[in-house]
Design a protein around this motif. Sequence first.
Motif, mmCIF file in Angstrom:
data_model
loop_
_atom_site.group_PDB
_atom_site.id
_atom_site.type_symbol
_atom_site.label_atom_id
_atom_site.label_comp_id
_atom_site.label_asym_id
_atom_site.label_seq_id
_atom_site.Cartn_x
_atom_site.Cartn_y
_atom_site.Cartn_z
ATOM 1 N N ALA A 277 0.846 -1.208 0.000
ATOM 2 C CA ALA A 277 0.000 0.000 0.000
ATOM 3 C C ALA A 277 0.873 1.248 0.000
ATOM 4 O O ALA A 277 2.115 1.172 -0.041
ATOM 5 N N THR A 278 0.218 2.390 0.028
ATOM 6 C CA THR A 278 0.879 3.681 0.227
ATOM 7 C C THR A 278 0.002 4.486 1.169
ATOM 8 O O THR A 278 -1.157 4.125 1.401
ATOM 9 N N SER A 279 0.539 5.547 1.744
ATOM 10 C CA SER A 279 -0.298 6.447 2.535
ATOM 11 C C SER A 279 0.371 7.809 2.620
ATOM 12 O O SER A 279 1.582 7.948 2.398
ATOM 13 N N HIS A 280 -0.443 8.799 2.907
ATOM 14 C CA HIS A 280 0.034 10.170 3.056
ATOM 15 C C HIS A 280 -0.468 10.681 4.395
ATOM 16 O O HIS A 280 -1.664 10.876 4.573
ATOM 17 N N ARG A 281 0.433 10.859 5.348
ATOM 18 C CA ARG A 281 0.041 11.366 6.670
ATOM 19 C C ARG A 281 0.013 12.880 6.647
ATOM 20 O O ARG A 281 1.028 13.529 6.388
ATOM 21 N N LEU A 282 -1.169 13.413 6.927
ATOM 22 C CA LEU A 282 -1.352 14.857 6.871
ATOM 23 C C LEU A 282 -0.969 15.520 8.189
ATOM 24 O O LEU A 282 -0.788 16.734 8.245
ATOM 25 N N ASP A 283 -0.838 14.709 9.256
ATOM 26 C CA ASP A 283 -0.482 15.307 10.551
ATOM 27 C C ASP A 283 1.011 15.603 10.646
ATOM 28 O O ASP A 283 1.419 16.544 11.325
ATOM 29 N N MET B 123 -5.119 -0.553 16.829
ATOM 30 C CA MET B 123 -5.395 -1.400 15.662
ATOM 31 C C MET B 123 -5.440 -2.882 16.038
ATOM 32 O O MET B 123 -5.319 -3.750 15.168
ATOM 33 N N ARG C 185 4.374 7.588 2.453
ATOM 34 C CA ARG C 185 4.867 6.280 2.819
ATOM 35 C C ARG C 185 4.591 5.241 1.717
ATOM 36 O O ARG C 185 3.572 5.321 1.050
ATOM 37 N N ILE C 186 5.490 4.318 1.576
ATOM 38 C CA ILE C 186 5.197 3.111 0.801
ATOM 39 C C ILE C 186 5.323 1.942 1.754
ATOM 40 O O ILE C 186 6.290 1.852 2.521
ATOM 41 N N HIS D 265 -4.158 -1.371 5.281
ATOM 42 C CA HIS D 265 -5.040 -2.303 4.572
ATOM 43 C C HIS D 265 -4.414 -2.539 3.195
ATOM 44 O O HIS D 265 -4.296 -1.586 2.416
ATOM 45 N N PHE E 110 -1.903 -0.931 10.826
ATOM 46 C CA PHE E 110 -2.699 0.164 10.273
ATOM 47 C C PHE E 110 -3.072 -0.102 8.815
ATOM 48 O O PHE E 110 -4.165 0.192 8.369
ATOM 49 N N LYS F 220 7.982 -0.331 5.876
ATOM 50 C CA LYS F 220 7.398 0.967 5.538
ATOM 51 C C LYS F 220 8.529 1.972 5.387
ATOM 52 O O LYS F 220 9.356 2.129 6.288
ATOM 53 N N TYR G 292 5.396 -2.177 1.970
ATOM 54 C CA TYR G 292 5.657 -3.322 1.115
ATOM 55 C C TYR G 292 6.068 -4.484 1.996
ATOM 56 O O TYR G 292 6.243 -4.328 3.210
ATOM 57 N N VAL H 271 -3.671 -3.021 -0.565
ATOM 58 C CA VAL H 271 -4.420 -2.743 -1.791
ATOM 59 C C VAL H 271 -4.531 -4.032 -2.595
ATOM 60 O O VAL H 271 -3.742 -4.956 -2.413
#
Lengths: 174, 174
Positions: free
Chosen positions: B52-58, B160, B63-64, B169, B167, B91, B66, B171
């Motif tokens: 997956a990937t994610s973008h933490r706005l805080d 979690m 992040r990638i 999920h 955290f 990560k 794998y 893809v």
Amino acid sequence: MNVKILLKLVLVGSCLAWPPVQRPAYSGSQEVQPAPNGIKMPKNYRDWRIIATSHRLDNNTLRIIYGNDTAIEAARAGHTNPWPDGTIIAKTVWKDATLPAWEKAVVPGEFVHVEFMVKDAARWASTGGWGFARWKGRDRQPYGKDASFVQECFACHTPMKDNDYVFTHPVSLP
Amino acid sequence: MNVKILLKLVLVGSCLAWPPVQRPAYSGSQEVQPAPNGIKMPKNYRDWRIIATSHRLDNNTLRIIYGNDTAIEAARAGHTNPWPDGTIIAKTVWKDATLPAWEKAVVPGEFVHVEFMVKDAARWASTGGWGFARWKGRDRQPYGKDASFVQECFACHTPMKDNDYVFTHPVSLP
């Protein structure tokens, strides 16, 4: 022939030939309709390695950019301007989503499309050496009514001419 | 014994034994200092496949996520609650950046750290079956003064619990 030597020959020969060589790329999917320009969806792209990620704030999508072996070797060696023939860059795109348990992060939501840039300087000379293809949605419908769809792709990528028409800057994983 | 049968046995045996089986994980790096809890940085994680990937706005990081072969097989089969022993999730985290030629997108900037969750239900029973490790910066300094650093990791992941403390999920790539 001496049986010992024969045994050794068989052993070495069979080891060299087995398992069959894993070709790095380009095994086209038979299940999915090709793009209108003839590009087939690479079968094994789910197993390709990481080039980068991005989050587009203008259309609220998250992306993972990854590539076949030629692409990864080029990225790691810094040989990306131009990328070598045989490079295939994949980009998978999801709509932004949020997990209830983790609202501070944007994560991949609904799948939008998967798209590819295929480098073949001779074949795709009129579009910067790149063949473009995109498949939309979970049923992987080819994008574009006819082969002219690539003009839209190429127009969008033209501002990146000095970067071999590629938006992505590969990350380095220390 | 009949020579033909002997040859066949040698041939089959040598094919089964060669090349050496590729273990899904866990070849520890000799160059990088282990984490204070003894976890070694997996050598080959750069070649792992996408989860997956994610973008933490805080904290403005991309992040990638794998994983090793065990993780990818589990993710694709939906066997992630719990993840099987042998799973390693990686990560990699970068600060947000913007490319001058593409201001509408957030892309990976300065490398922050790479971190791992290593599933071994028995060994790491006190932290949900997961061993945690993180290496900071391009010089890959282990995070944490002593082995108690994992309490910080585990506290953050405890909300979690119903998702096996993870955290992410995974893809699905159609």
